[in-house]
Every structure is written in structure tokens, then in C-alpha cells.
Motif scaffolding. Sequence first.
Motif, PDB file in Angstrom:
ATOM      1  N   CYS A 543      60.791 -34.024   6.459  1.00  7.77           N
ATOM      2  CA  CYS A 543      60.044 -32.877   6.972  1.00  7.77           C
ATOM      3  C   CYS A 543      60.475 -31.588   6.262  1.00  7.77           C
ATOM      4  CB  CYS A 543      60.252 -32.758   8.477  1.00  7.77           C
ATOM      5  SG  CYS A 543      59.588 -34.175   9.398  1.00  7.77           S
ATOM      6  N   TRP A 544      59.638 -30.565   6.429  1.00  5.66           N
ATOM      7  CA  TRP A 544      59.811 -29.326   5.678  1.00  5.66           C
ATOM      8  C   TRP A 544      61.200 -28.708   5.846  1.00  5.66           C
ATOM      9  CZ3 TRP A 544      58.806 -26.459   1.799  1.00  5.66           C
ATOM     10  CH2 TRP A 544      59.033 -25.084   1.820  1.00  5.66           C
ATOM     11  N   ALA A 597      53.845 -28.295   0.608  1.00  7.50           N
ATOM     12  CA  ALA A 597      53.212 -28.507   1.902  1.00  7.50           C
ATOM     13  C   ALA A 597      52.174 -29.621   1.832  1.00  7.50           C
ATOM     14  CB  ALA A 597      52.578 -27.209   2.401  1.00  7.50           C
ATOM     15  N   TYR A 601      52.458 -33.272   3.755  1.00 10.15           N
ATOM     16  CA  TYR A 601      51.376 -33.669   4.660  1.00 10.15           C
ATOM     17  C   TYR A 601      50.734 -34.975   4.220  1.00 10.15           C
ATOM     18  CZ  TYR A 601      46.780 -33.591   6.927  1.00 10.15           C
ATOM     19  OH  TYR A 601      45.651 -33.930   7.629  1.00 10.15           O
ATOM     20  N   LYS A 652      59.016 -37.486  11.540  1.00 10.95           N
ATOM     21  CA  LYS A 652      57.955 -37.507  10.553  1.00 10.95           C
ATOM     22  C   LYS A 652      56.664 -37.979  11.237  1.00 10.95           C
ATOM     23  CE  LYS A 652      59.510 -39.587   6.713  1.00 10.95           C
ATOM     24  NZ  LYS A 652      60.382 -40.473   5.877  1.00 10.95           N
ATOM     25  N   GLN A 795      51.891 -28.232  11.804  1.00 16.33           N
ATOM     26  CA  GLN A 795      53.190 -28.158  11.127  1.00 16.33           C
ATOM     27  C   GLN A 795      53.999 -27.002  11.719  1.00 16.33           C
ATOM     28  OE1 GLN A 795      53.259 -30.960   9.592  1.00 16.33           O
ATOM     29  NE2 GLN A 795      52.939 -30.621   7.413  1.00 16.33           N
ATOM     30  N   ASP A 797      57.034 -26.739  12.270  1.00 20.83           N
ATOM     31  CA  ASP A 797      58.338 -26.495  11.669  1.00 20.83           C
ATOM     32  C   ASP A 797      58.279 -25.482  10.525  1.00 20.83           C
ATOM     33  OD1 ASP A 797      57.124 -28.068   9.741  1.00 20.83           O
ATOM     34  OD2 ASP A 797      58.464 -29.778  10.015  1.00 20.83           O
ATOM     35  N   ARG A 798      57.100 -25.015  10.185  1.00 21.89           N
ATOM     36  CA  ARG A 798      57.009 -23.910   9.226  1.00 21.89           C
ATOM     37  C   ARG A 798      57.343 -22.577   9.891  1.00 21.89           C
ATOM     38  NH1 ARG A 798      55.057 -25.028   4.335  1.00 21.89           N
ATOM     39  NH2 ARG A 798      54.547 -22.837   3.970  1.00 21.89           N
ATOM     40  N   GLN A 808      50.529 -35.689  17.199  1.00 19.86           N
ATOM     41  CA  GLN A 808      50.056 -35.341  15.859  1.00 19.86           C
ATOM     42  C   GLN A 808      48.940 -36.305  15.463  1.00 19.86           C
ATOM     43  OE1 GLN A 808      50.868 -32.642  14.495  1.00 19.86           O
ATOM     44  NE2 GLN A 808      53.055 -32.273  14.228  1.00 19.86           N
ATOM     45  N   THR A 838      49.816 -24.341   8.374  1.00 22.30           N
ATOM     46  CA  THR A 838      50.382 -24.705   9.678  1.00 22.30           C
ATOM     47  C   THR A 838      49.460 -25.666  10.412  1.00 22.30           C
ATOM     48  OG1 THR A 838      51.509 -22.564   9.832  1.00 22.30           O
ATOM     49  CG2 THR A 838      51.248 -23.828  11.868  1.00 22.30           C
ATOM     50  N   ARG A 840      46.745 -28.239   9.787  1.00 23.93           N
ATOM     51  CA  ARG A 840      46.216 -29.010   8.653  1.00 23.93           C
ATOM     52  C   ARG A 840      45.262 -30.080   9.141  1.00 23.93           C
ATOM     53  NH1 ARG A 840      49.338 -28.788   4.106  1.00 23.93           N
ATOM     54  NH2 ARG A 840      47.258 -28.974   3.185  1.00 23.93           N
TER      55      ARG A 840
END
Length: 848
Positions: A543-544, A597, A601, A652, A795, A797-798, A808, A838, A840
Motif C-alpha cells: 500500500c501507498w 498511484a 491501484y 491490500k 484510497q 491512506d493518501r 473496497q 483518492t 478511484r
Amino acid sequence: MAIRSAVGPDWRLSLTSPAPEAPVALHSLDIPATVPGCVHTDLLAAGLLDDPYVGLGEQAQHWIGHSVWTWTTTFDLPPVAEPPGGLPAGGVRRELLFHGLDTVAEIRVNGQVVGSTANMHRTYAFDVTGLVRERDNELSVRFDTVYSYTDARIAGTGDMLRTYDEPFNLIRKMACNFGWDWGPTVVTAGIWKPVELLSWTGARVESVLPRIEVARVGQDGPATVTADVTVRRAPGSTGAPLSLSATVAGAAATVTVPAGATAASVTVDVPDARLWWPAGHGEQPLYDLRVELTAAGGADGGPAAADSWQRRVGFRTTELHTVPDQAGTPFELLVNGVHVQVRGVNWIPDDCFVAGLGRAEYAAALDHAVEADVNLVRVWAGGIYEKDEFYDLCDERGLLVWQDFLFACATYSEEEPLRGEVLAEARDNVTRLAPHPSLVLWNGNNENIWAHRDWGWQERLDPDRPWGLGYYTELLPAVVAELDPTRPYWAGSPYSGSPDLHPNDPQHGPSHIWDVWNEKDWTAYAAYRPRFVAEFGFQGPACWPTVRRAINDGPPVPFGPVADAHQKAERGTEKMARGVLPHFPDRRTDDPDTEMADWIYLAQLNQARGVKFGIDHMRAQWPRCSGTVVWQLNDCWPVTSWSAVDGDGHRKLLWYALRAAYRPRHTALSQAAGRRVLATLVNNGAGPWREPVSVQVHSVRGELLVDTPCTVDLLPGSALHLPVDLPPDAGHRTRAHVVTVRGADAVLARTLTAEDVDADLPAAGFTVSVLPRPEGGGVLVHVMAHTLLRDLVLQADRLDDDAEVDDQMITLLPGEDHVFAVRTSARADDPRWRHPLTVRCVNDIVKG
């Protein structure tokens, strides 16, 4: 009387013999040390080592495994009462008990060598009775480099074949410490489990093996617990009669241990035992089993305690059904007589530095499994026999444990000294783990029998030299039969149950599917009709926040020296990119943030879709296919891998797909090439499933084309297959439709009948509104769809590294909405909630 006291805590670490590459400034190193611990964590705590998990830090620490290290401390002796009158005098016995030494160690007490070790996976006890004094005893533990040990083994008995260059199969040490296709090479040394001083007089309990029998399989009621106890008596003593008692669930029994005897059994009848069940099948009642060794001569004239032992146990039966049938050889796990559909995950060590793992770390990781409706965890053969806390938590959560013996992807010498270490290790760990009701299967090895057959080993091996098969077919099953006879054993994974069959034949026993990922797209899972799948998976990036922490050579990008250092699979990133292209367009950009990103994704989404496709396909074959064990639940560091939860503990997209695919009441939509869409509903819950459902077909523009109602009425263990009627023009490859199975209160499953690149998806149209969660601690992100939105992902976590989203990969039709509940410290008025990176969906990727 036996007293166990911790040794320490004032330990120090010194660099005894540095490797040539060791920094000169550390040659005279002498620093405080933590026990349990290891050299890496002590150096990190002292600020003398860059984090091996970040950037290229792994490459800068290889000298550690080629150096010699010494831990030192002092200890005093605790007072011990004279032995009770029924036990002979003979002085106090003192033993140092090391629960885990990693790995090649020499132990000295007051300058005298008391023992040496060469096995990370067993407990050692050293008698120091004649060497210790009342105060200020000096203890040192010197760890030689494992490479000196393995070089000596090669010189003495010859080398053995393995899948990696490092000599992990020549020594009983955690194999993945030497690197794996998801892990770094961080060759540790240290005292990785506690050290105790055992002070005792007369006699003590050396080991207890509980055997549990249930009178009526699958029913609460009468049961028995038999404790087989080994008694250690003071040397030079004939011993005296002792009393051995056991109590459990309010019942008790006592027997006499005759003079001089060192073994006895005591059986307790329990009239009203409640059964322990796997998660989803019932509750997990646990009972304290206490065993006491006593002798006459207490202060009041009654019995005096000599020693005791206590563990929690559970009442249940476990069987492995492998009787061949017309379709091959099943691999069916029965708990309390119930055939359990296994919804499993493979478990690797949760950190490279396993000394630091405790109950809190294990609980956080295992809760990921529980919350995804996983019911079995396979402890993989290249790691460790996990600590007691791991199995305690599995007992409490109803997680079944498949335990590998530690032989992975290599040949192993069956000569001394390795054979003796293997035998001692097996006896030690079977005895330690036998009380746990969650443990339901012992497995001899990972992929070694398969490798011998298919990986060119037969041609390279001396035909007269044993290569490990004797462990899996003779030594290990004999140990299990002797020490743990109520629990099944299987020789390997994969293994078909007979040397006459190919070991990885999907029709026989547990199989591994790795041509999918290595060679084929995940749609190739549709060609498989296995009996049980113990390994399969697809890679995806971390993850980011984890990527941003680990890749520190500039803005994180999918390719480059640091990114490549955090991808250990051969051509792994190439395989991921190749796997994405059949399903999504080739997305390129000059903006590093957007590039990363998009990569996270798409690659995570492809991983999630692929594994869910495989699980859906195999669950639809129930009961012929009795289970799946996904590779893998967790990571040991920040890396691109097959995991569902990355190395920093972030979920994830695969984790959300696992939860969707592993629901006990499961609905899958599938379409094999050239075939009709099929809806399959499987009930693996504890009770009947009765619900009105409808099967709907919409166009990608949202028009309802088909609506077919029906009623689900499924008993536990049964399945229903519903062919889906598509409109007449649905055979055109670019004519995509949205198929939905709706339950009474929710969408049970939804899919698109064409690849996204062929589906003529509309440009995404939606609105986003964000509000604080009424209960606090986060926000609610409301998305209203104005067009079809394919695999909508938030997303979060951004905005916040620790943000956690409840769901999700939501596909919405026009006019539908979804509310994401997010635990986060980010505020609802933060404008980044509406940023295109964010919120998507696939439409954005396809439409560019």
C-alpha cells in the motif's frame, strides 16, 4: 520444589570476531542488549544500523551474519526450600533453560563451557549445579557465524540441493532468514526466546502430553483427558513414591508414581465437556488443565508440592479423510465429525526479527484473518514453529492451524548431526504444541517431494544418498504417532498420498497451483478441478504508505534500484505488469505520483480479482474441492509480494477480496471461456440459508434487461447453481453486461461479462460528500453514482497512513450509492477526499 526465574535483564552485546566487511568503528562494540532479541534489533536500538527494511539498507547489513557475537549477563541464585520429607535429600539442582537460541552457540557459566547448540527450533537445558555460586554468576552465550557451521557440514557430509544459493538446508535455522522470493537476506543471531534458571529439589515435571477423547463425536458430554507425564528425578537418587494429580473442568484424578519411576499417566473423566469448534461452526470453550507433582512431608503433614504444569485445552476430534474415490484422493478435514470447508491462508513469519513478536503483534495479524472469515492458517515450512502466544490466539479465535515441519524447497541430509537435531526438534515441538485444540494437522514438508520429482533433483542427486524422504515418511510420522496420536499427519504439500502418483496431481490430495502467475493469466484457474489447493496466489504491490516509507530514492515509482530491491521474486514486476495488461489498458504518465498511484491501484486490483476468481471457481466445486489456502496472508517486511496484508500491516485490496470470497454463505458469478454465466451459491455456514434472491442483467448504461427471481433454500454443506440468461446479443465480445445477484437486503455478487478494456465503459460520473462519523474517530464518504462505476476504491491512506476503510472494490449501477466508513484522523473537510487519486474506479483508467 521447582522454581523458575528469569535470567537477566542486564545483558550486553559485543562483537567478538568481525567479518571483513564490518564497519571498523564497530570492531570494539559493547552495547546494552535486550533478551529476547537479536543482533539486528540491538544494533538498531543503539543507532548503529540503518533500517534494513528501508531503501537499500538490506545490502548494508550482510556482514552481520558473517560475524561472531557474544551476549553476557550475571545472575544470582534464588533461595530454594529443602525437599519435602517424602523426597531424598541431595541438594538443589540448578539448570539453565534456553527456550530459543539462534543458532550456533556456546554457553559458558563462570568461565566453564556447559553446552553448545546448533538448532534454532528447540529448547535446551544445561545442568549448572556444580558451577554456580550464590551471587554474581557470569553467563556468556557466544554465537559463531552459521556459515562456518554450514561450511563444515559441506566438508564433512557434502552439500545438498536447494532452490536458493544460501545454505539454509544445512542447519536447523529459519530458512527464510537466508532470503526467499518475498523476503530479504538478514541472517540473524541471538537469544530469541527467554532464558530461565530452573532451581529444583527431589523431582520435577519434565513434560506433559495431554490426550483428549470425546465419547460422542460431534456432541457435548462425557470426555476424558489423559496426561502422560515425564518426571525428572535428582541424579543419584532412587527416588521415592510421588503423587500425580490432574484437574480440568471441575474434575480431578490422582495416581501414584512408584519409587524410581520417571513416567506416569493420569486420566480425568469430564462428564460435561463442551466441544471446541472452528470459527463459524460454534464456540471455542477452553479449559485449564493443571498437573501437580507432590510428595509426603508438607508442613502440616500433608502433601508438599514438588512441581506443577498448566495449559489450556479444548475438547474436539479431528480427522483427515483421504480414502480414494472415483474422482481421485480427497483431502477432507473433519472437526467433531463435520467436514469443514477450508477457507485458509498461508502464514510466514510476521517479521524478519521474530524475537520481537508477542501476543499483541500476533493478535493484530491474526485478526486480519478472522475478519476476512478465514478459518485455517497454515504455518509454512520455511519459517518457525511459532511462539505459544500464536497458538493461544488461534485457540481463542477458532482458527484451525495446519503446522508444517520445517523443511522447505530443498533436499536435507539424513545423516548425523542433522538427523539427531531433526529428531530432537520434532519431539520438542510436538510435545509443546499438542495441547492446542486449534492444531489439526501436521505436515511433513513444503514442496520437497514435488521438487524431487519435477525440478531436476533426481538427475543431480547421488542415488545412494538419502535426501529427506525418510524424514517425511518414517521419522516424523513415527514421532507424531508416539506423542500426538489423536492428530493426523500428512507427508508433504503438495503430496498425492502415494509414491505411484505424481505429487502435485490436482486430483489427489493437496496441490499447489503456480503455473498461474508464473506462466499464465489468472483466468487459467478455470481449467482446474482440484481436490484441495494448499498454495496459489498472485502478486500485488504494498500500500501507498508502505511504499513511500520503503522506497526512499526519490518519489516512489514502480521501477528502479530501490523498488527492485523490494521485489524478490524472479521477474516479479515483469510478471505483474504482464498480468495487468489483459484486463486494463497500458497506462503511462510522466507524473511520478500518478504513475505510482495507478500502479498500486491496478496491480492490487488485478491481484484481488485474480485470487477471488480462483477461490470462487474452487468453492463452486464443493464438496469435491474441500478447501483453498491462499498464498499468503502476511509479509515480514515492506515488499511487493503475494500477501493480503503488507509488511506494515496495511490491508491490500486482496484482503477485501478474500473477505468477499470467504464468506460462509458465498455467492460467485463465473463465466468460463465460451460458456454461459453461472451463479453459484454455497452454504458453509452453521445453519440453513433461506432467502429470496433475484438474478439481474443490466447494460453498462444501467438499463435493466433481465430480472429472474428465485428462492435460496440451502442446508449447511449444500450448493445451488443458477444459469444466467443474457440478452440474445450478449455473445458479441464488446457487448458487456452487468450481472447482479441480489439478496433480500444486499447485493450478493456482481460482475461484468467482458474485460474492462472491451466493455465500452462510460466516463465515470459521480458525486462525493464527506461527513464526520456520528460515533467519532473517522468519516463517512458517500459516493452517488451517475454512471456505472467499476470497482470503486477509496484510497484513504493518501490522507492518513493509518486510515482503514471498511470496504473496497464496489461496483455501482447508475442511481446507486455507497458509503465508505473510514477510521482516520483526517478531517471531513479535507479537500483531498475528492482528489481523483483518492476516489478511484476502473472507468477512469479505461477512459484515460
